[in-house]
Design an enzyme around this catalytic site. Structure first.
Site, PDB file in Angstrom:
ATOM      1  N   LYS B  74     -52.329  28.039  65.964  1.00  0.00           N
ATOM      2  CA  LYS B  74     -51.676  29.177  65.311  1.00  0.00           C
ATOM      3  C   LYS B  74     -51.004  30.033  66.380  1.00  0.00           C
ATOM      4  CE  LYS B  74     -52.762  32.784  61.847  1.00  0.00           C
ATOM      5  NZ  LYS B  74     -53.839  33.436  61.070  1.00  0.00           N
ATOM      6  N   SER B 149     -52.839  33.764  56.086  1.00  0.00           N
ATOM      7  CA  SER B 149     -51.736  33.793  57.032  1.00  0.00           C
ATOM      8  C   SER B 149     -51.587  32.542  57.904  1.00  0.00           C
ATOM      9  CB  SER B 149     -51.915  34.986  57.965  1.00  0.00           C
ATOM     10  OG  SER B 149     -53.077  34.811  58.764  1.00  0.00           O
ATOM     11  N   SER B 173     -57.647  34.031  55.772  1.00  0.00           N
ATOM     12  CA  SER B 173     -56.435  33.408  56.318  1.00  0.00           C
ATOM     13  C   SER B 173     -56.582  31.969  56.776  1.00  0.00           C
ATOM     14  CB  SER B 173     -55.903  34.246  57.491  1.00  0.00           C
ATOM     15  OG  SER B 173     -55.181  35.346  57.007  1.00  0.00           O
TER      16      SER B 173
END
Ligand SMILES: [Mg+2]
Ligand SMILES: [Zn+2]
Lengths: 100, 477, 474
Positions: B74, B149, B173
């Site tokens: 990420k 996210s 997330s």
């Protein structure tokens, strides 16, 4: 929390947060933040005076390190990331307010 | 091919790490433009890292538990020498001078980072639409969001770009995008994985965790990343729990509670139906399953939307145009700060900074932030009561399957609601994971969430493995 | 000097920031080092780079506890908070500080004259970087731009907040001096105001006797004890003028300007400071065990106040009379000499005035030699002037006072011998003598000087003065 968040509140908070919001954003956020805070009203209204707050999910205490020097970063690498540099220091426009 | 299989074949010399990474880079080249899972594909670095793994293997050195396994990171994890953006214009072009602890551990374990994945700006969002670089599409249906996210990481695994990905979970997330994309996603116990080098959203809630196709791969990745780190004061002092060993232990005799507050109202009927089937599977495997109430859980969402923005308002103050990242000039430093932040942050980030600044400001602290911290205590107490009777808890991961792009962008609160089932675990600091369990009426994946008390990961993974096994049998049948 | 304008009472509280003498910064392993090349002692943590996290320095905690214990504070469980405000010298745009749960609370500091000043708290926090204002007049408001060096960012500080118990400028000065002595004694800081490792802010207000306290102003930019005194005096006068003209004092921060000798309002936009304190989620609570506190406390040296009390008792004088001797670390020498039978007053006088300040701690003679010298003087074997010279030689070479006196050919003059010298000098200066007798006192120096010259310094100045006075009175 009887009073609803006002446009003036949003202007004040935007300044605290250093966000130069435009007029349209101020209007939009006044509406949206007020509406989000309405959902928080149930929480704000809870009668839990005797409940201790939890700032942290872990019950750890006294996490410490020894006072031993570790390598610092290379200055050129650090300053290469800066928007403006002079004399090996970070250059900023003039400062109007005071240090605290 | 699973990460376990890849690592075994690379370690034995059966396949080279370079061959493995080329195969994944080719898959990325073929369909990344449809998905947009990555902010950056690290082609050259990945080839070099793979070559280094092969060199270790041919030198007869220990190549590590993730030898040659491609992993997607990420883009809120710091990578030395590789741009790290948080999908924000304010950090565009910033190159960290250091690696996050998890990145260091992955490389040491032989993993091959293949790219930095897209996210909602600074991990604030539930659809990966709040990215300054455009949304990620759900590989199962490109008209749908991948969740967020960590939507880029979930999509990267679902699309076969990497067998493993790393995400961060502040209010769901990892788990919600895992459910939306049909992969396994784990939020570990707070403090189980070092946050050093994870760009903070809400420090007391953020936790790094794995994405994988299989429960066993997720366990392996978590074992590699977890364990004490002296650079993170909130890191648990113990070494990482051993998970892989317990995967085959089953759930016979375990007491599992379905959380009433997270499983009834607001849950789509098809999602509720899959949860019911999961209960049947667990019961058939010997678990005692019953309903349990966690009353304070209903206050989780509003408490979260006070605590997380408050911490974010402080964590994101440093993006001021002085030391790194974007600067928009002004006549004085205050004007420069304001213009930089106005131009550099997207709408959702500004909204949360505003909300958090307000919640902390003079006169409102007690009513908002202070109250929310007390709600946290109530949630921990209520979970504690539930865990006195049950070993694990169960709920859907998200109220619905993946929604269409643009469906919720106009109404922030409707977007926030998609994290209603995942948020309580972050507030309590407890582990929870999402396991793919069938599909909804629209054919899109449904995730079942398994929740455990702090450090309850080994038991949590046992239940996840049973659910996965049932799905595999169904697929085979 | 009181500093309070006539008819007013002065109330002062001091906030002192002290940089701790650790090897590394508060939350990272960068060197805590003054004067290095700009931006060389920086890392992801103290630069506030995205993703970095703080880890607390154990030594800094121990030094903070030392300070608290030396100030008679209670050492308590504590919590770091974030104090949020934007300023370019703060890498994270918040300062990690202790807010409502500081490590040290509720102590006191006794001034040398016995006045007790309460200590409200002494908490830990991180220092900021250093900003240099460039162009324009080089001052903050008229500068064209500023340059920032983060070497100092994250250096450990303890902020010591006194209660508003200070009533005079002398007390304010003496508080700072005493605090500095304590910090040096416990080796918590080098406490150099000129290098900024000790920084003093003063809260000043006036009230009429019997009235409640007035509105206070906070004075910043005090770079020496001297400017502290001048600034308080100026500020008290300024407030008195405002109040006497029927105005009211605005609660504000004012900057001391050393050049014009005035305090100036900072004229910042009136932003009520809204720091949005909340518990620092990246750090855990600090809860020192009783054993740890005990261990730190037992390693503390004897503090200046206790040393003064002990020496004053040994010498039979007041604590104020021995302050300088203790400050110069000469108390054990004096106490030792007194125990050997030396006259306390004479011993104190020599220690205070006649020993080199720099080498006080490693003199080449001990209490015994010092006592022998004082005894020779008391017995009349040496005059005060001779004793001073012998002591100066002892400080350089060691050696016994008797041998040094003999080598210098010192022998005290008998009173009869001295009388005849005095009479001769009077006879040599008839004009001056009659003016002296008419009351021109300053001529006394001339006569004493002439007698000293004639005796080669062997005369006792006090004795000469007494003889002159006796003759004038006849
Ligand atoms: Mg302070
Ligand atoms: Zn540092």
């Amino acid at each position: 929390m009887s009073e609803r968040l006002t446009r003036d509140d949003v202007v004040y908070v935007a300044h605290l947060a250093r966000l130069d919001l435009d007029a349209a954003e101020i209007d939009l956020f006044t509406e949206q933040l007020a509406s989000i805070l309405d959902h928080a009203a149930d929480v704000a209204a809870l009668d839990i005076a005797d409940v201790p707050p939890t700032a942290h999910p872990l019950p750890l205490v006294n996490v410490l390190r020894d006072d031993e020097v570790t390598p610092s970063l290379d200055r050129d690498e650090v300053l290469a990331q800066a928007p403006a540099v002079q004399d090996h220091r970070f250059r900023v426009p003039r400062i109007l307010g005071e240090a605290q | 091919m699973t990460a376990l299989d890849i690592a075994a074949s690379v370690r034995s010399g059966e396949r080279s790490a370079v061959e493995v990474v080329e195969e994944h880079l080719a898959r990325i080249a073929a369909s990344e433009s449809d998905i947009h899972a990555f902010n950056l594909v690290m082609g050259e670095q990945a080839r070099a890292a793979a070559a280094a793994v092969d060199a270790r293997v041919s030198a007869g050195e220990e190549a590590g538990p993730l030898a040659g396994v491609p992993v997607a990171l990420k883009d809120n994890l710091c990578t030395r020498g590789v741009p790290t953006t948080c999908s924000s214009k304010i950090l565009e072009g910033w190159v960290p001078p250091y690696d996050a602890t998890v990145v260091t551990r992955l490389i040491k374990a032989g993993a091959v980072p293949v790219g930095k994945t897209n996210l909602d700006e600074f991990a604030m969002g539930s659809s990966t639409e709040n990215s300054a670089f455009g949304p990620t599409k759900n590989p199962r249906d490109p008209r749908r969001v991948p969740g967020g996210s960590s939507g880029g990481s979930a999509a990267a695994v679902a699309a076969g770009f990497a067998p493993l990905a790393v995400g961060s979970d502040t209010g769901g997330s990892i788990r919600q995008p895992a459910a939306f994309c049909g992969v396994v996603g784990v939020k570990p116990t707070y403090g189980a994985v070092s946050r050093y080098g994870l760009i903070a959203f809400a420090s007391s809630l953020d936790q790094i965790g794995p994405f994988a196709h299989t429960v066993a791969d997720a366990a392996l990745l978590l074992e590699v990343m977890g364990g004490h780190d002296p650079a993170d004061s909130t890191s648990i002092a113990e070494p990482a729990a051993s998970l892989s060993a317990s995967l085959t232990e089953g759930v016979n005799g375990l007491r599992i509670g379905i959380v009433t507050e997270l499983s009834g109202r607001g849950i789509a009927p098809d999602v509720a139906a899959r949860l019911g089937e999961a209960v049947a599977v667990l019961t058939a495997a010997g678990a005692e399953v019953d309903e349990v109430s966690v009353p304070a859980a209903i206050h989780g969402l509003p408490a979260y939307y006070l605590i997380a923005p408050a911490e974010c308002s402080s964590n994101l103050a440093r993006y001021d145009g002085v030391r790194y990242g974007l600067r928009v000039d002004g006549p004085d430093v205050e004007a420069m700060n304001g213009a930089t932040r106005e131009a550099g942050f997207g709408a959702e980030v500004k909204r949360r900074i505003m909300l958090g600044t307000y919640a902390l400001s003079a006169g409102y602290y007690d009513a908002y932030y202070g109250k929310a911290q007390k709600v946290r205590t109530l949630i921990i107490r209520d979970f504690g009561a539930a865990y006195a009777e049950f070993d694990l808890l169960l709920s859907p991961t998200a109220p619905t399957t993946a929604f269409e792009l643009g469906a919720k962008t106009a109404d922030p609160y409707s977007m926030y609601l998609s994290d209603v089932c995942t948020i309580p675990s972050n507030l309590a600091g407890h582990p929870a994971m999402s396991v793919p369990f069938g599909t909804g009426d629209d054919g899109l994946p449904v995730g079942v969430q398994v929740l455990a008390p702090a450090l309850g990961e080994p038991t949590m993974f046992r239940a996840a493995a049973v659910l996965e096994g049932a799905m595999n049998e169904r697929g085979a049948a | 000097m009181s500093g309070a304008p006539p008819g007013w009472e002065l109330v002062v509280g001091l906030e002192v920031h002290v940089e701790l003498g650790t090897a590394t910064k508060l939350f990272c392993g960068c060197p805590n080092q003054f004067g290095d090349e700009p931006n060389t002692n920086v890392c992801p943590v103290c630069l506030g780079l995205p993703g970095s996290l703080p880890v607390l320095n154990r030594r800094a905690v121990e030094l903070a506890m030392c300070i608290g214990l030396a100030l008679h504070c209670e050492v308590r469980p504590s919590q770091f908070h974030r104090k949020n405000y934007f300023y370019p010298d703060m890498p994270k745009d918040y300062q990690v500080s202790q807010y409502d749960e500081p490590i040290n609370v509720d102590g006191y500091l006794d001034l040398a004259d016995g006045h007790r000043v309460g200590i409200e708290r002494a908490h830990m926090e991180e220092d900021t970087g250093k900003t240099t204002h460039m162009g324009g007049g080089g001052r903050i408001h008229d500068a064209d731009f500023s340059l920032v060096d983060y070497n100092r960012a994250g250096v450990p500080l303890v902020e010591i907040v006194s209660r508003p118990d200070i009533r005079t400028v002398d007390q304010a000065r003496s508080y700072v001096g005493e605090l500095r002595a304590i910090l040096l004694a416990v080796e918590a800081s080098d406490a150099k105001m000129e290098e900024g490792s000790m920084r003093v802010d003063a809260n000043v207000s006036l009230n009429r006797p019997g009235d409640p306290w007035g509105t206070r102003c906070e004075i910043k930019n005090l770079n020496s004890v001297r400017s502290l005194g001048r600034a308080i005096e100026f500020e008290a006068r300024r407030q008195a003028e405002v109040l006497e003209a029927g105005g009211s004092v605005a609660q504000e921060t004012r900057h001391w300007n050393e050049e014009d000798g005035r305090t100036h309002s900072m004229r910042s936009k009136e932003e009520a400071f809204d720091y949005r304190y909340f518990p620092e989620p990246d750090l855990v609570r600090l809860d020192p065990s009783a054993g740890w506190i005990e261990q730190v406390g037992s390693a503390l040296p004897t503090l200046p106040a206790e040393r003064r009390a002990a020496l004053a008792e040994a010498c039979g004088v007041s604590a104020g009379d021995v302050a300088l001797v203790v400050e110069r670390d000469l108390d054990s020498l004096v106490a030792g000499a007194v125990a050997e039978g030396a006259d306390p007053r004479r011993a104190l006088t020599h220690a205070e005035h006649n020993l080199p300040v720099e080498s006080a701690t490693d003199l080449p003679f001990g209490a015994e030699g010092f006592a022998a010298l004082v005894k020779m003087e008391t017995a009349g074997d040496l005059t005060a002037t001779q004793a001073k010279q012998v002591l100066a030689e002892m400080a350089v070479s060691g050696g016994s006072p008797a041998e040094i006196a003999a080598a210098k050919g010192f022998e005290a003059m008998g009173t009869g011998e001295l009388e005849s010298v005095v009479d001769q000098i009077i006879a040599d200066h008839p004009d001056e003598w009659s003016r002296f007798c008419d009351g021109e006192d300053k001529l006394q120096g001339l006569f004493v000087g002439a007698v000293m010259k004639a005796t080669g310094g062997n005369a006792d100045g006090g004795e000469v003065t007494a003889l002159l006075r006796a003759r004038r009175g006849r």
